[in-house]
Design a protein around this motif. Structure first.
Motif, short mmCIF file in Angstrom:
data_model
loop_
_atom_site.label_atom_id
_atom_site.label_comp_id
_atom_site.label_asym_id
_atom_site.label_seq_id
_atom_site.Cartn_x
_atom_site.Cartn_y
_atom_site.Cartn_z
N THR A 441 0.83 -1.21 0.00
CA THR A 441 0.00 0.00 0.00
C THR A 441 0.86 1.25 0.00
N LEU A 442 1.92 1.25 0.79
CA LEU A 442 2.82 2.40 0.81
C LEU A 442 3.51 2.59 -0.55
N LEU A 443 3.85 1.49 -1.18
CA LEU A 443 4.45 1.58 -2.50
C LEU A 443 3.47 2.18 -3.51
N ALA A 444 2.21 1.76 -3.43
CA ALA A 444 1.19 2.35 -4.32
C ALA A 444 1.01 3.83 -4.03
N GLU A 445 1.04 4.19 -2.75
CA GLU A 445 0.92 5.61 -2.39
C GLU A 445 2.09 6.41 -2.98
N ALA A 446 3.30 5.87 -2.85
CA ALA A 446 4.47 6.56 -3.38
C ALA A 446 4.37 6.71 -4.89
N ALA A 447 3.89 5.66 -5.56
CA ALA A 447 3.77 5.73 -7.03
C ALA A 447 2.77 6.81 -7.44
N MET A 448 1.66 6.91 -6.72
CA MET A 448 0.66 7.93 -7.05
C MET A 448 1.21 9.33 -6.79
N GLN A 449 1.90 9.52 -5.68
CA GLN A 449 2.46 10.83 -5.38
C GLN A 449 3.54 11.22 -6.38
N MET A 512 15.89 24.91 -12.52
CA MET A 512 16.64 24.42 -11.38
C MET A 512 15.77 24.34 -10.13
N VAL A 513 14.94 25.35 -9.90
CA VAL A 513 14.08 25.34 -8.71
C VAL A 513 13.09 24.19 -8.78
N LEU A 514 12.45 24.02 -9.95
CA LEU A 514 11.51 22.92 -10.10
C LEU A 514 12.19 21.56 -9.91
N GLY A 515 13.39 21.43 -10.46
CA GLY A 515 14.11 20.17 -10.29
C GLY A 515 14.40 19.85 -8.84
N ILE A 516 14.83 20.85 -8.08
CA ILE A 516 15.13 20.63 -6.66
C ILE A 516 13.86 20.28 -5.89
N ILE A 517 12.77 21.03 -6.16
CA ILE A 517 11.52 20.76 -5.46
C ILE A 517 11.00 19.36 -5.77
N VAL A 518 11.06 18.98 -7.06
CA VAL A 518 10.57 17.65 -7.45
C VAL A 518 11.40 16.56 -6.79
N ILE A 519 12.72 16.74 -6.75
CA ILE A 519 13.57 15.72 -6.12
C ILE A 519 13.24 15.60 -4.64
N MET A 520 13.03 16.72 -3.97
CA MET A 520 12.69 16.67 -2.55
C MET A 520 11.34 15.98 -2.32
N ILE A 521 10.34 16.31 -3.16
CA ILE A 521 9.02 15.68 -3.01
C ILE A 521 9.10 14.18 -3.29
N LEU A 522 9.87 13.80 -4.30
CA LEU A 522 9.99 12.38 -4.63
C LEU A 522 10.67 11.62 -3.50
N LEU A 523 11.71 12.19 -2.94
CA LEU A 523 12.36 11.53 -1.81
C LEU A 523 11.42 11.41 -0.62
N SER A 524 10.65 12.48 -0.37
CA SER A 524 9.69 12.42 0.73
C SER A 524 8.60 11.39 0.46
N SER A 525 8.16 11.26 -0.80
CA SER A 525 7.14 10.28 -1.14
C SER A 525 7.64 8.86 -0.95
N LEU A 526 8.93 8.65 -1.18
CA LEU A 526 9.51 7.32 -1.02
C LEU A 526 9.88 7.01 0.43
N GLY A 527 9.54 7.90 1.35
CA GLY A 527 9.78 7.65 2.76
C GLY A 527 11.12 8.14 3.27
N VAL A 528 11.84 8.92 2.47
CA VAL A 528 13.14 9.43 2.90
C VAL A 528 12.92 10.72 3.68
N ASP A 529 13.54 10.82 4.85
CA ASP A 529 13.46 12.03 5.66
C ASP A 529 14.37 13.08 5.06
N ILE A 530 13.76 14.14 4.53
CA ILE A 530 14.56 15.14 3.80
C ILE A 530 15.10 16.22 4.73
N ALA A 531 14.69 16.23 6.00
CA ALA A 531 15.21 17.25 6.92
C ALA A 531 16.73 17.16 7.06
#
Length: 757
Positions: A441-449, A512-531
């Motif tokens: 379920t978490l994997l499906a959530e990450a894929a959707m996000q 560049m800004v969009l790329g950084i934001i997307v990378i941060m959101i993707l890492l957060s969606s995959l369960g990585v703590d971006i703090a």
């Protein structure tokens, strides 16, 4: 084309024959398995669901009320704990234990199912006997008659409305339709009308059967089962006709010709038709009391045959599917390789999905047949729809239509999001309650996000890119229309606008800004703590700032230069050591093109003084030397006339800001009067005006008898002195000067002669 269609019909008939032969051979083979296998588990094979229910009720009857309450409370507590607990901790030992337990259950169930093989041929007469039992004389014939009448009246009602809602394939426009939107709208309208006709058929048939015929419950169940199977089959026909369009090649979505589309349409209908009626027949057997392992075996055989037909359809049409998905891409491109592999991937996936469904059937009570069928149907059409949008994007890019090309590419991402959400819904994955699920379920959530994030970021980037590119193109076109060519100017030249200078930097910054934001959101969606990543990035950035002060100085200096609007693209500037036209601007430096072709790269931090030769206006001053006896007032009038004529010049007249005019006598030298003239012009055009001004002054002076002063050397020799007294070297120098030996030589000769004389 007739031969191709004949071949397709032969292949379809062969496919149908293979399907039923396969199903019959399976039934015959399983009915002739050795009875020894059946004797080993005969008691388990004869155990029905009713017997299991009776055993459970007998067990409960032996329990006391207190034991029943405790059992119920325990089950409720387990259910509540299962609903409230989060994802289970990863434990290999637990996984291995559960796997071993499930394998044991599957092995036991498989033995029971194979033991029921000997009972499989008997289910057909048993079902017929139960269906025809408890009827009056002629009751069975009356049921089939009533069902035939209901179906017939439904078809008549549909046929009566068909001329109103539908047109024949040959009556519509047959020109090739390039617009995907028009194709989808047209085919969607046809599909909607077909579904409306199907609704009329189902409604009339149901009303006739229910209202006018008094039947038993099992007759109504049988009627609605086969009516539903007919509806499923006809919905599949309508959807396949809308997608493959076997008779409307001008509206067809995939890259098939008429024969190929007809083949894919017919083989698909064979698979769907067999599967629909066979599955509902299996369901009818269950309602008639044919349950237990023999019913599960029959269901597995029906599903296996249907899946085999589907895999045969995929493999036999793999060249057509590959051609459609590839869509003209280069043979060694990733898309071409995916097109070659997809039919085999789809076939293997279909087989494994059916195996997973069978395993779930053996382990659990709930089996998601609908989700599996929906997944297979979705995977069958999604690559073709993606190829359709891919072709649209390529066509719009070739036509330089950036907006539609971007919309086509965005449609591909939207398709990905829609597929993800649809699959999640089909498999009962709720995005709002995903945090309580397991790893899948978490994997499906990450894929959707991830899909949603990519879609939004791509949409924003495409909107910004298209807007900036259009503005840049407009600025460049306007700049070229004004006749500005930096290569023609030695020093100066009108630069581009300030926005044209900043647009490329804006574009890169947004990217560049969009790329950084997307990378941060993707890492957060995959369960990585971006703090910690952000904190680490801050520390690293601080260290880089201290270690590369020059780089920081260049970037900050460039930002302030651009804020101050010190220079723009296309302007001619001088930074002290080098000069040239600004050709490119980056974050830390800019590039200058010298008027002789050399390129200079200048970091912003190295600039102390910047001189811009291309802003607002430029003053050009010209000097002319005339003899001492020249009428200065006449020269002034001539210059005034020349200035008026240059203002009317077709090429340079509009470049004047102030006309060409005389400034009077500037100085007096040894050879004449120096008269100066000036004019004010647009930057970069002063050299072209100067050339025309020189020509005009030369022609005017010649017309008015005015000559330009020339340097002259006068040598005076006294008559009393004999020429023989003058040294020979002096004579040679004078003769050389008279022969035109040059100004410098003449000067030296005059000095020497004066000294000697």
């Amino acid at each position: 084309m007739t031969g191709a269609l004949t071949k397709v019909r032969k292949i379809d008939l062969r496919s149908l024959a293979v399907a039923f032969a396969l199903f019959a051979s399976v039934l015959v083979s399983v009915s002739t398995v050795t009875p020894v296998l059946a004797q080993n588990s005969n008691q388990n094979s004869n155990q029905t669901a009713a017997e299991k229910q009776a055993e459970a009720e007998a067990l409960i009857s032996r329990l006391s009320d207190r034991e029943v309450r405790e059992l119920l409370v325990g089950r409720l507590a387990e259910a509540e704990a299962r609903e409230t607990r989060g994802p289970e901790e990863f434990n290999p030992a637990v996984i291995i234990y559960r796997l071993q337990r499930d394998m044991g259950l599957i092995s036991e169930e498989v033995q029971h199912i194979f033991a029921a093989v000997v009972d499989l041929p008997a289910i057909f007469p048993a079902a017929w006997a139960r269906f025809s039992a408890d009827r009056k004389d002629g009751g069975l014939i009356w049921f089939f008659a009533t069902m035939t009448i209901a179906f017939g009246l439904g078809f008549l009602a549909e046929s009566a409305l068909r001329p109103v809602l539908m047109t024949r394939p040959g009556q519509g426009p047959q020109e090739l339709v390039e617009s995907t939107r028009r194709k989808v709208l047209t085919l969607g309208g046809v599909l909607l009308r077909r579904l409306l006709l199907l609704g009329v058929f189902v409604g009339v048939a149901t009303a006739v059967f229910v209202v006018f015929f008094d039947t038993t419950q099992k007759d109504r169940i049988a009627f609605f089962f086969y009516l539903t199977a007919t509806g499923v089959f006809r919905v599949s026909i309508a959807m396949s006709q809308a997608f493959h369009a076997p008779k409307r090649g001008n509206l067809r979505l995939p890259l098939y010709d008429d024969g190929e589309a007809a083949y894919m349409h017919r083989t698909f209908l064979i698979t769907v038709g067999f599967g629909a009626f066979a599955f509902f027949t299996c369901a009818l057997f269950g309602t008639l009391g044919i349950l237990g392992y023999v019913h599960e075996l029959f269901l597995i055989l029906v599903g296996t045959t249907t899946v085999s037909l589907l895999i045969y359809t995929i493999i036999s049409g793999r060249s057509l599917i590959r051609k459609d998905i590839q869509s003209g891409a280069p043979p060694e491109s990733p898309r071409a390789r995916f097109a070659r592999a997809w039919p085999w991937i789809f076939a293997v996936f279909t087989g494994f999905l059916w195996v997973g469904i069978v395993v779930r059937e053996l382990l659990y009570d709930f089996v998601p047949y609908g989700a599996a069928l929906f997944t297979i149907g979705l995977f069958a059409v999604i690559p073709s729809l993606d190829a359709l949008f891919y072709r649209d994007a390529a066509r719009f890019e070739a036509a330089a239509d950036d907006v539609r090309a971007a919309l086509a590419r965005a449609a591909r991402l939207t398709l990905l999001v829609v597929v993800t959400v649809s699959l999640a819904s089909a498999w009962r994955i709720n995005p709002l309650t995903m945090s309580d699920g397991g790893y899948a379920t978490l994997l499906a959530e990450a894929a959707m996000q991830v899909a949603a994030t990519l879609l939004v970021a791509y949409g924003i980037w495409q909107a910004v890119r298209i807007y900036i590119d259009r503005k840049i193109a407009e600025e460049d076109a306007e700049f070229a229309a004004q006749g500005h060519d930096p290569g023609e100017a030695e020093i100066g030249g009108t630069g581009m606008s300030r926005m044209r200078t900043l647009f490329p930097l804006f574009k890169r910054s947004v990217q560049m800004v969009l790329g950084i934001i997307v990378i941060m959101i993707l890492l957060s969606s995959l369960g990585v703590d971006i703090a910690p990543i952000l904190a680490g990035a801050g520390v690293v950035g601080l260290a880089i700032g201290f270690g590369s002060q020059t780089l920081v100085r260049d970037i900050v200096s460039g930002a302030f230069f651009l804020i101050d609007d010190a220079f723009r693209l296309g302007e001619y500037i001088d930074v002290g050591s080098v000069q040239g036209t600004v050709e490119k601007i980056s974050l830390r430096s800019f590039r200058l093109r010298h008027h002789r072709g050399a390129i200079h790269t200048v970091p912003f931090g190295t600039i102390d003084t910047l001189t811009n030769y291309s802003r607002d206006w430029v003053i050009m001053k010209l000097k002319f030397r005339v003899p001492f006896d020249t009428d200065v007032r006449a020269v002034k009038k001539i210059f005034k006339k020349i200035g008026a004529e240059l203002l009317e010049h077709p090429e340079i007249g509009e470049d004047f800001l102030q006309p060409f005019k005389s400034q009077g006598v500037f100085e007096v030298d040894d050879y004449g009067l120096v008269i100066r003239a000036k004019f004010t012009a647009k930057p970069g055009r002063q050299f072209m005006i100067r050339k025309e001004a020189y020509i005009a002054v030369q022609e005017a002076f010649a017309a008015n008898g005015i000559e330009f002063a020339r340097p002259e050397i006068k040598v005076t020799v006294e008559d009393e002195q004999d020429d023989d007294d003058i040294p020979a070297t002096t004579h040679e120098k004078v003769r050389a000067a008279a022969a035109g030996g040059g100004t410098r030589l003449i000067s030296h000769t005059a000095a020497d002669a004066a000294e000697k004389v």
